[in-house]
Design an enzyme around this catalytic site. Structure first.
Site, PDB file in Angstrom:
ATOM      1  CG  ASP A  39       0.454  -2.191   6.087  1.00  8.83           C
ATOM      2  OD1 ASP A  39      -0.515  -2.349   6.849  1.00  8.83           O
ATOM      3  OD2 ASP A  39       0.373  -1.599   4.992  1.00  8.83           O
ATOM      4  CG  HIS A  48      -1.952   0.967   1.349  1.00  9.59           C
ATOM      5  ND1 HIS A  48      -1.729   2.289   1.655  1.00  9.59           N
ATOM      6  CD2 HIS A  48      -3.284   0.847   1.178  1.00  9.59           C
ATOM      7  CE1 HIS A  48      -2.886   2.933   1.673  1.00  9.59           C
ATOM      8  NE2 HIS A  48      -3.850   2.080   1.384  1.00  9.59           N
ATOM      9  CE  LYS A  65      -7.305   0.052   6.386  1.00  9.64           C
ATOM     10  NZ  LYS A  65      -8.092   0.469   5.222  1.00  9.64           N
TER      11      LYS A  65
HETATM   12  N1  PLP Z   1      -1.915  -0.607   4.533  1.00  6.65           N
HETATM   13  C1  PLP Z   1      -2.886  -1.346   3.997  1.00  6.65           C
HETATM   14  C2  PLP Z   1      -2.590  -2.730   3.535  1.00  6.65           C
HETATM   15  C3  PLP Z   1      -4.165  -0.817   3.857  1.00  6.65           C
HETATM   16  O1  PLP Z   1      -5.131  -1.547   3.308  1.00  6.65           O
HETATM   17  C4  PLP Z   1      -4.404   0.510   4.294  1.00  6.65           C
HETATM   18  C5  PLP Z   1      -5.725   1.126   4.112  1.00  6.65           C
HETATM   19  O2  PLP Z   1      -6.475   0.783   3.248  1.00  6.65           O
HETATM   20  C6  PLP Z   1      -3.349   1.215   4.876  1.00  6.65           C
HETATM   21  C7  PLP Z   1      -2.117   0.635   4.973  1.00  6.65           C
HETATM   22  C8  PLP Z   1      -3.543   2.621   5.381  1.00  6.65           C
HETATM   23  O3  PLP Z   1      -4.392   2.612   6.485  1.00  6.65           O
HETATM   24  P1  PLP Z   1      -4.878   3.994   7.122  1.00  6.65           P
HETATM   25  O4  PLP Z   1      -5.435   4.798   5.992  1.00  6.65           O
HETATM   26  O5  PLP Z   1      -5.921   3.565   8.108  1.00  6.65           O
HETATM   27  O6  PLP Z   1      -3.711   4.626   7.758  1.00  6.65           O
END
Ligand code: PLP
Length: 411
Positions: free
Chosen positions: A204, A127, A230
């Site tokens: 992550d 991500h 989430k």
């Molecule tokens: N990493 C992954 C795999 C994600 O799916 C997400 C959000 O969709 C994030 C990081 C970022 O999360 P946040 O926007 O809650 O910081």
């Protein structure tokens, strides 16, 4: 109310007031859980209780409400430590979410440990949140990035790992569960191979925490970041787990109240972790809501939640495979509860808009993984992502809507 997906898995929908509504004249089918989950009454009521009875600032007051708020906030830290198997509440830093956790580590840890010429290893399925902060850190420290390739089946190229770990690699940052492919990476094995070479590991866990059991000491990672929103908690709260020995060596990343021992006009001394990394008034209500969400999820059981998600995903995958012109991304087996696909007949955005008119919430686009989309030569995908309150009936309804969509778009 739809029946549960399997006779052994209870129906939790009554806990989620939002799910009972109609959208465009159809019962809402919420399949955008990888973006954010819905919140049960138990979490909403914990927030209301806090604001109606206990609201005060933490750590600095000697009055009753401040002590209550502080106790609840610190109890939430201990709850989070238990939820992921951390050795101590001191290893839990509250953040705004996964993104902030990555940025914290990329600034504080890299400031101390990353030297010119060093390498940060990531993967081709990250991500943007677990990629861009490392790019920035590499630029600041004149280091560089390498990436573990993604194979055609959506798994990591584990055969390439040893050669990629060779050389001046200081840190390996990778996603536990891919939000775009559904791949569950072999976190324990990857961390063991990195640890054997003295390489620090950052996971992550945005798509893993709250969806499957997570045991940070079992995994053997140095950092683990996740987002409350989430996993049934409010937006604006998250956790960065860091092994105490790693945490103690890290300088502060933000300055302000709460993180200092003493302040003079020209310099300051800092508290021990985790306070050193929590400058300013934290999201007190968010932490309390997160603890309520953890109680709620543990009450159901993470194994049961994971098994239900797998059952829904199998059903979705089988049904989707029968659609003409479909391409499903990611591994077929042992995957997270989501299905990402392209259809020859429609762009993901058009498909998601069509689904919306039938009350079905999907997500379409690059899902903040542009390098991965390029790797698979797609502009984006449509994604249906499930949680424990979703049902087989909803999956079947989605398949019906998508069959109609194929006809509509002339597939
Ligand atoms: N990493 C992954 C795999 C994600 O799916 C997400 C959000 O969709 C994030 C990081 C970022 O999360 P946040 O926007 O809650 O910081």
């Amino acid at each position: 109310m739809p029946a549960p997906a399997s006779p052994s898995f209870p129906d939790f929908r009554a806990d989620f007031p939002i799910l009972g509504q109609q959208v465009h004249g159809h019962p809402l089918i919420y399949f955008d859980n990888a973006a954010t989950s819905q919140k049960p009454r138990q979490v909403i009521e914990a927030l209301i209780r806090y604001y109606e009875r206990d609201n005060a600032n933490v750590h600095r007051g000697l009055h009753e409400l401040s002590m209550r708020a502080t106790d609840a906030f610190e109890a939430a830290r201990a709850r989070a430590a238990r939820f992921i198997g951390a050795a101590s509440p001191d290893e839990i830093i509250f953040t705004r979410g996964t993104t902030e956790g990555v940025n914290l580590a990329a600034q504080a840890w890299c400031a101390r440990h990353l030297q010119p010429g060093d390498v940060i290893l990531t993967t081709g399925m990250e991500h943007h949140s677990n990629l861009v902060p490392w790019q920035l850190a590499a630029q600041r420290n004149r280091a560089s990035l390498r990436h573990i390739p993604v194979l055609d089946d959506g798994t990591l190229d584990m055969d390439a790992l040893d050669s990629l770990l060779d050389g001046p690699v200081r840190l390996l940052a990778f996603v536990h569960v891919s939000n775009s492919l559904g791949t569950i990476n072999p976190a324990r094995e990857i961390c063991a191979r990195a640890r054997a070479l003295g390489i620090t590991t950052f996971l992550d866990g945005a798509q893993a925490a709250g969806h499957m059991p997570v045991d940070v000491r079992g995994i053997g990672c140095d950092f683990y970041a996740f987002s409350g929103h989430k996993m049934c908690a409010p937006t604006g709260i998250g956790v960065l787990y860091t092994r105490l020995e790693v945490l103690e060596e890290m300088p502060p990343w933000q300055g302000g109240g709460e993180m200092i021992l003493s302040v003079a006009l020209d310099s300051s001394t800092y508290k021990a972790p985790p306070a050193r990394f929590e400058a300013g008034t934290p999201d007190i209500a968010g932490a309390i809501g997160l603890a309520a969400a953890m109680d709620y999820l543990d009450g159901i059981g993470l194994e049961a939640i994971q098994a239900h998600g797998e059952a829904l995903t199998r059903r979705a995958w089988d049904g989707l495979s029968a659609l003409p012109g479909i391409r499903l991304l990611g591994p077929r087996q042992s995957r997270a509860p989501l299905a990402a696909f392209t259809l020859d007949c429609a762009h993901p955005h058009d498909l998601v808009e069509y689904a919306n008119t039938r009350g079905l919430a999907l997500r379409g686009g690059h899902h903040c993984t542009q390098p991965l989309m390029r790797r698979f030569k797609v502009p984006g995908t449509s994604r249906a992502s499930f949680y424990f309150y979703n049902t087989e009936q909803e999956v079947d309804a989605m398949l019906g809507i998508l069959r109609q969509a194929v006809e509509f778009f002339g597939g």
